[in-house]
Each structure stands twice: as structure tokens, then as C-alpha cells.
Design a protein around this motif. Sequence first.
Motif, PDB file in Angstrom:
ATOM      1  N   PHE A 408      39.363  47.966 -13.681  1.00 28.31           N
ATOM      2  CA  PHE A 408      38.252  48.252 -12.763  1.00 28.31           C
ATOM      3  C   PHE A 408      38.620  47.808 -11.358  1.00 28.31           C
ATOM      4  N   PHE A 409      39.160  46.596 -11.224  1.00 27.16           N
ATOM      5  CA  PHE A 409      39.515  46.089  -9.897  1.00 27.16           C
ATOM      6  C   PHE A 409      40.729  46.825  -9.328  1.00 27.16           C
ATOM      7  N   ALA A 410      41.668  47.216 -10.185  1.00 29.00           N
ATOM      8  CA  ALA A 410      42.825  47.967  -9.687  1.00 29.00           C
ATOM      9  C   ALA A 410      42.381  49.298  -9.090  1.00 29.00           C
ATOM     10  N   ARG A 411      41.480  49.987  -9.772  1.00 29.35           N
ATOM     11  CA  ARG A 411      41.013  51.279  -9.271  1.00 29.35           C
ATOM     12  C   ARG A 411      40.124  51.118  -8.042  1.00 29.35           C
ATOM     13  N   LEU A 412      39.229  50.130  -8.081  1.00 24.35           N
ATOM     14  CA  LEU A 412      38.411  49.859  -6.904  1.00 24.35           C
ATOM     15  C   LEU A 412      39.294  49.515  -5.717  1.00 24.35           C
ATOM     16  N   GLY A 413      40.301  48.686  -5.943  1.00 25.91           N
ATOM     17  CA  GLY A 413      41.202  48.305  -4.861  1.00 25.91           C
ATOM     18  C   GLY A 413      41.948  49.494  -4.283  1.00 25.91           C
ATOM     19  N   ALA A 414      42.411  50.399  -5.139  1.00 27.43           N
ATOM     20  CA  ALA A 414      43.127  51.576  -4.650  1.00 27.43           C
ATOM     21  C   ALA A 414      42.245  52.422  -3.744  1.00 27.43           C
ATOM     22  N   VAL A 415      40.973  52.589  -4.128  1.00 29.57           N
ATOM     23  CA  VAL A 415      40.046  53.367  -3.300  1.00 29.57           C
ATOM     24  C   VAL A 415      39.807  52.682  -1.959  1.00 29.57           C
ATOM     25  N   LEU A 416      39.623  51.352  -1.988  1.00 24.50           N
ATOM     26  CA  LEU A 416      39.363  50.627  -0.744  1.00 24.50           C
ATOM     27  C   LEU A 416      40.583  50.626   0.179  1.00 24.50           C
ATOM     28  N   VAL A 417      41.772  50.506  -0.379  1.00 20.89           N
ATOM     29  CA  VAL A 417      42.983  50.564   0.448  1.00 20.89           C
ATOM     30  C   VAL A 417      43.086  51.914   1.146  1.00 20.89           C
ATOM     31  N   THR A 418      42.836  52.985   0.404  1.00 19.38           N
ATOM     32  CA  THR A 418      42.890  54.325   0.995  1.00 19.38           C
ATOM     33  C   THR A 418      41.854  54.466   2.106  1.00 19.38           C
ATOM     34  N   ALA A 419      40.633  53.999   1.839  1.00 15.91           N
ATOM     35  CA  ALA A 419      39.585  54.077   2.852  1.00 15.91           C
ATOM     36  C   ALA A 419      39.924  53.216   4.062  1.00 15.91           C
ATOM     37  N   GLY A 420      40.486  52.037   3.834  1.00 14.28           N
ATOM     38  CA  GLY A 420      40.847  51.161   4.941  1.00 14.28           C
ATOM     39  C   GLY A 420      41.925  51.746   5.828  1.00 14.28           C
ATOM     40  N   ILE A 421      42.954  52.359   5.222  1.00 10.19           N
ATOM     41  CA  ILE A 421      44.025  52.977   6.008  1.00 10.19           C
ATOM     42  C   ILE A 421      43.490  54.155   6.811  1.00 10.19           C
ATOM     43  N   ALA A 422      42.692  55.001   6.157  1.00  9.42           N
ATOM     44  CA  ALA A 422      42.121  56.152   6.862  1.00  9.42           C
ATOM     45  C   ALA A 422      41.206  55.693   7.997  1.00  9.42           C
TER      46      ALA A 422
END
Length: 531
Positions: A408-422
Motif C-alpha cells: 500500500f505504501f509502495a504504491r501510494l509513494g509511487a503516485v506521490l513521487v510522480t505528482a511531486g515531480i510533475a
Amino acid sequence: MTTVLEPDIPSEPSDGPLAAPAPEDAPGVPEDGPGPSSGGRGASPDGRGGSSRAEGAGVPSAEHADAPQDAVAPQDAVAAPDGDAAGSAGGVWSGRMLLPTLGIVLVVTLLAFEAMAVGTVMPVTARDLHGLPLYGWAFSATLIASLLTTVLAGGWVDRSGPSRPLLAGLGLFVAGLAAAGAAPTMWTFIGARTLQGLGTGIAMVAVYVLIARVYAEELRPRVFAALSAAWVLPSLIGPAIGGLVAQHAGWRWVFLGLIPLVVPAAALMVPALRDVRPGEGAPRRIPASRYVAAVTVSGGAGVLLYGLQHPGLVMPVGVAVGLAALGFGLPKMLPAGTLRFRRGLPSVVLTRGLLSGAFFGMDVFIPLALTSLHRFSPVEAGVVLTLGALGWSAASQFQGRSARPRAFFARLGAVLVTAGIAGAAVAVQFGGWLAAPAWVLGGAGMGFAISSLSVLVLNESPEEEQGVNSAALQIADNLGSSLFAGASGALVAAVGTDHLGSGLAIASVLLTALAGTGVVAALRLTVRPAS
């Protein structure tokens, strides 16, 4: 900034096994490394760690909630007087776990401080040693050496346990610090940096396996949360302290001053190291083909980096040769199917590499964008990066205390990293300070994802493969961070300094796409149960 965590975290429910359903799909090192053990950690339900064990697509976690708990075996942990797994009742900051935790955190802090401070003093060092033309190799040599020993150390740690490799790695790191501090020429300094890379690669693989053997499974998220926090202080003060030391005492003391601190860090871990034995079933020798692959991967990374840094005819030749070398060696170094998004452990390693590469690639360019496009001072630009580091630490601490599945945290983290970079990519085009909240978001994503992926890899690896799989995780980190940053830099340089904003925008699109690919890989962290 390490937080003392509460001792009793409830176990989380299982989300399904990470091990592949059939031998041909099982994660492992193909051809050259040991295959997965049917009785290994692949059946562990905890899911707290590096390799994601969260629910597969459309498979509710409750289906596997009653699976048996696979904690660290008593013989592989530092046994408490009553024979229970070490620290399972007292937490990582109390009892018999206190000393190894302090030692591990101090070692990682020292490695992080050296990595953060060296960038500040390198311009002074290169000028003093008349080595500006060799400036880039002071960094590349360390990376290549670290890649080489990361690969080779995995088999060594699996065969002999983490004790001797860890002490040997720290010894090489200290020798590199001493040689760098005394270097009379730039080539000598590059050789010293190579020693530091050799030592760092060995030490980090050994630390991962030490965590697996010493700490009960439910405590590992807290240890990795502490390791994330160990990077925060160096990231906040490392560059500034390095600059002050170089200005007032000389750049050599940035290296020499760390040496006395390594000895107490190693001494704190000695009691735990004495009680750790090699994993049963570990291979007794490393196949020669694995050595060849390790050298090929390291050399390919160096050639590729060199090509990316030299526009013109050298670039296509260097890139072609480097990619060919990586294509030959990486399949032998990573779990089978990693480059094909195979479900389970291969996708865990791939997710780690994609997220690390995208995040650190953007992290490199944020200060450049802020200082060049918005006239930020270096201190102001550093504040934005500091906020990202704080977001990372806070998220890592939160996931370490949570009972939710690691996937759950790995997937949440991946989404947040993508949003943060964008978000940061858009923000730096319009207003500098707008990048700050975006980078807090990106840092939080890394804090959620990286620690969770680390713990799951250990939980899901049989003892005889913990070193090899930890090495694969470090390879993904190193290659992702260095190659994606290099490719982005080549794009910026190709557009030209007169159009820096456009170049940064193009590079940001690439990094956002890579992070988005990490989200896709994160959706394949677990194996679908057979129907």
C-alpha cells in the motif's frame, strides 16, 4: 533527527505471497545465482518491507490474512534471554537492539555525510590538485566501484554472513578517506574515491542483511525508517559543514575528520555481529560468469555516463557500447524478469530503480532551475530541497509505525513521487517558491515507498538470497539515480543554456514519465493467486 518509535506495532494482514507461482517465474538471479527456496520467506504474510506484498489487482488482502507469520528464525537473531526473537518485545531503541541500531544508524549517517559534503568541496579540491579536467571522474569512479562491489558483495554476504563483509567494507571506506585526505595529485584522489566506493558498496549490502538477520520481521520497518532519518541530518547540514571545513581548515579535513567516527560506529555493532551466522543453504562459490557480469555492468555504466557527458561523436558510441554492456550484464545481476515487469520481486526492484532515478534526477535540477530562472540564492534553493528531505523523513517514520501492508505504501509513494515531480516541473516555470510544496509531496512519496520496498525485499528473500537480492536493490538505486540524471543533463545541454527553461521542461517530462512507469511497476508487486 531519529525518532524513538513505540515498541508494539500490530502485525499487518497478509496480502498474498511474493514468490512466483512456478519455478520459471520465481524471482532470483538467473543462471548465476541461487534459485528461490520453496521454504524461504516468500510465504511471509507481513508485507512490511522492500518488496511489495500488497494485494494483487482485484484480490482483497483478507484472503491471505490467516497465513502463518514468518518471523526471523531465532538462530538468526540476537537471542534474548528467553530465546525470543531479538527486540520483538522491546523495539529497536531498547534492550539488546539499542547498540546495533545505534551502530547501523551512525554508519549510514557517516556514509551519507560524506556523499553530501563531497560535492561542496570538489571545486576547491580539483583546483588545488590541478585536476579540473578530471572533475567528473571523482564522482563517476565512486559510482562504478560501488556498483561492482554491490554486485559481488551479495554472494559474499550470503556465504559468510554480514560480519566480515561489513567490517571489510568499513575498512576500505576508511582507507579511501585517508588516501583522499592525503592525495598529492588528482589521479591519486580519484583512486581514493574509488576505494570509498568499493567500501560503501560492500557495507550497504552487509547492513541490509544484518537487519534481516538481527531484527524480527515486525521491527524492520522501524529500522528502515531510522535509516531514512539518518540521511536527513547530512542532507540538511552536510554541504554547509563541508564548505565551512574546507574554508577554515582545508578540504582535506572533510575526509580525514570522518575517520575517528567510523570506529565507534563499528564497535557498536560487534555484539550483534558475533551472534549472526551465515544463512543455511548459501552457495559456497560465486560462478565465474557472475564476476564477468559484474565487471561488464560497472564498465558499461562508466562508458554510458562518459558518453552522456560528451556531446558529439563520442556520445552515440558511448551510449551504444554502454547500453550493450548493461544489456548483457544486468539480466544476470537482477531478479529474472526485472526488465520485463514480471510480477513479484522483479517488479519490486524495478519500481525502486525507476522511483529513485526519477526523484534524484529532478532533485539535481531544482536548484539549477531556481537559481537560474528565479534568481534564488543557493541558501534559498537549499531550503526547497531541505523541505523535500523533511517530507521524506516524516513519511518514512509514519509508514514504520503503521500496520498497513507495505505494498500500500509502495504504491501510494509511487503516485506521490510522480505528482511531486510533475508539480515541481510546472512550478519552476512560473514561480520558484511554488516548487516547495510540490517537493514536499515528492519527498513524502519517497519516504513511503523506499523504506517499504526495502523491508519487503528482505521479508520475501530466503536467507541464502538476502545478500543477492539486497545487492539487486542497490544496483537499481545506483543505476537509476546516475543514469536518469545523466540523460536529463544531456537533454538540458543539448537544448542549450540560452533556452534553459525549455531544456528543464523537456527533462522534467522525461522524469515524470519514468516516475509514472514506476507506478505501473508498483501495480505488479505481487503475484496473482492461481485460480
